[in-house]
Design an enzyme around this catalytic site. Sequence first.
Site, PDB file in Angstrom:
ATOM      1  N   HIS A   1     -22.889   8.289 -52.417  1.00 44.59           N
ATOM      2  CA  HIS A   1     -22.525   9.311 -51.537  1.00 44.59           C
ATOM      3  C   HIS A   1     -22.969  10.756 -52.049  1.00 44.59           C
ATOM      4  O   HIS A   1     -23.370  11.554 -51.495  1.00 44.59           O
ATOM      5  CB  HIS A   1     -21.369   9.395 -51.295  1.00 44.59           C
TER       6      HIS A   1
ATOM      7  N   LYS B   1     -24.291   0.533 -55.438  1.00 48.00           N
ATOM      8  CA  LYS B   1     -23.104   1.187 -55.327  1.00 48.00           C
ATOM      9  C   LYS B   1     -22.607   1.053 -53.754  1.00 48.00           C
ATOM     10  O   LYS B   1     -23.201   1.370 -53.067  1.00 48.00           O
ATOM     11  CB  LYS B   1     -22.999   2.569 -55.527  1.00 48.00           C
TER      12      LYS B   1
ATOM     13  N   ARG C   1     -17.340  -1.091 -50.763  1.00 44.46           N
ATOM     14  CA  ARG C   1     -16.695  -2.280 -50.448  1.00 44.46           C
ATOM     15  C   ARG C   1     -16.714  -3.153 -52.069  1.00 44.46           C
ATOM     16  O   ARG C   1     -16.377  -4.079 -52.122  1.00 44.46           O
ATOM     17  CB  ARG C   1     -17.574  -3.254 -49.633  1.00 44.46           C
TER      18      ARG C   1
HETATM   19  P1  AMP Z   1     -20.493   4.826 -45.901  1.00 45.25           P
HETATM   20  O1  AMP Z   1     -19.569   5.790 -46.326  1.00 45.25           O
HETATM   21  O2  AMP Z   1     -20.865   3.513 -46.598  1.00 45.25           O
HETATM   22  O3  AMP Z   1     -20.694   4.791 -44.470  1.00 45.25           O
HETATM   23  O4  AMP Z   1     -22.228   5.644 -46.302  1.00 45.25           O
HETATM   24  C1  AMP Z   1     -22.308   6.851 -46.244  1.00 45.25           C
HETATM   25  C2  AMP Z   1     -23.683   7.281 -46.453  1.00 45.25           C
HETATM   26  O5  AMP Z   1     -23.871   7.097 -47.804  1.00 45.25           O
HETATM   27  C3  AMP Z   1     -24.777   6.364 -45.770  1.00 45.25           C
HETATM   28  O6  AMP Z   1     -25.895   7.194 -45.381  1.00 45.25           O
HETATM   29  C4  AMP Z   1     -24.942   5.474 -46.969  1.00 45.25           C
HETATM   30  O7  AMP Z   1     -26.265   4.856 -46.604  1.00 45.25           O
HETATM   31  C5  AMP Z   1     -24.939   6.339 -48.144  1.00 45.25           C
HETATM   32  N1  AMP Z   1     -24.804   5.434 -49.383  1.00 45.25           N
HETATM   33  C6  AMP Z   1     -23.800   4.455 -49.487  1.00 45.25           C
HETATM   34  N2  AMP Z   1     -24.109   3.735 -50.504  1.00 45.25           N
HETATM   35  C7  AMP Z   1     -25.089   4.194 -51.153  1.00 45.25           C
HETATM   36  C8  AMP Z   1     -25.789   4.211 -52.573  1.00 45.25           C
HETATM   37  N3  AMP Z   1     -25.447   3.289 -53.135  1.00 45.25           N
HETATM   38  N4  AMP Z   1     -27.079   4.834 -52.457  1.00 45.25           N
HETATM   39  C9  AMP Z   1     -27.503   6.013 -51.659  1.00 45.25           C
HETATM   40  N5  AMP Z   1     -26.798   5.996 -50.573  1.00 45.25           N
HETATM   41  C10 AMP Z   1     -25.598   5.274 -50.228  1.00 45.25           C
END
Ligand code: AMP
Length: 282
Positions: free
Chosen positions: A37, A184, A187
Amino acid sequence: MIKLTCASQMKEFSRNERKRDKTVGFVPTMGFLHEGHLSLVKKSLEECDTTVMSIFVNPLQFGPNEDFEKYPRDLERDTALAAQSGVDVLFIPDAKEIYPSSLSVSMTAKQRTDVMCGASRPGHFDGVITVLSILFNLVQADRAYFGQKDAQQVAVVQGLVNSLMFPVEIVPVETVREQDGLAKSSRNVYLSPAERKQAPILYKALKEGEKSLSHLGTQETIKKMRDMINSSADGKIDYIEILKYPDLTPLVLNKGKVIIALAVQFDKARLIDNVIFTMKEE
Ligand code: AMP
């Protein structure tokens, strides 16, 4: 850092930024922040005057048997991390702010959703495009930052923005990984210690797939990856797919941009990952 919880305040803030000719970068998340993030935040800080991050666990994008209730949450830690990383505005609405009454329209993502997570999680991307349409209208960003870890999400959201002509540029950002290659993810905390040791095989299999595809072809590559994962991890493979990217249609010729994507269900965590690369005709 300013913290906002009201939709109307968010809208007002962005309207003022626009009046002051400030560019707004937007990082939508579901919280439980990690370096993935924060890499989106970093990119937004580099490219925009003001960076808005939202934290909203969107009930609409979870299926009835999915982990909405159990999705990890820690607002206190997230607030500290967001502030440290340079976020200007943290928008943390509750569900009533985003969905004040029942929606009088429904949105369906029609393309790029019959494969991968779209096939395994019916309705998921409909929920994603609905909440993003609302958030895009509230935040009025110039650019919105999305991680390539969720590559299908990037493709579907690009489709949403193209079709409905949202005046926002979608910026994909590379996946951030642990030292051992595991992508990363919020979950990952639900992996048992044994599963955590096994989980790097997902990325290893993806890299092996990338190496093998041009000489083995799609089916054999998938088989090789399946064997690798099944022989070292207890998780159950949901899918391994090799498609054109970003169309997410079958690979006809061995050339152009390709995605190899997978999802593996461990006991309490469903992990997804992918590699995207360009194949040259041999
Ligand atoms: P989430 O909170 O899982 O919905 O993710 C929010 C944003 O962070 C989304 O655009 C995801 O694709 C991005 N994101 C989650 N994990 C990663 C990661 N390991 N590397 C880069 N972006 C990520």
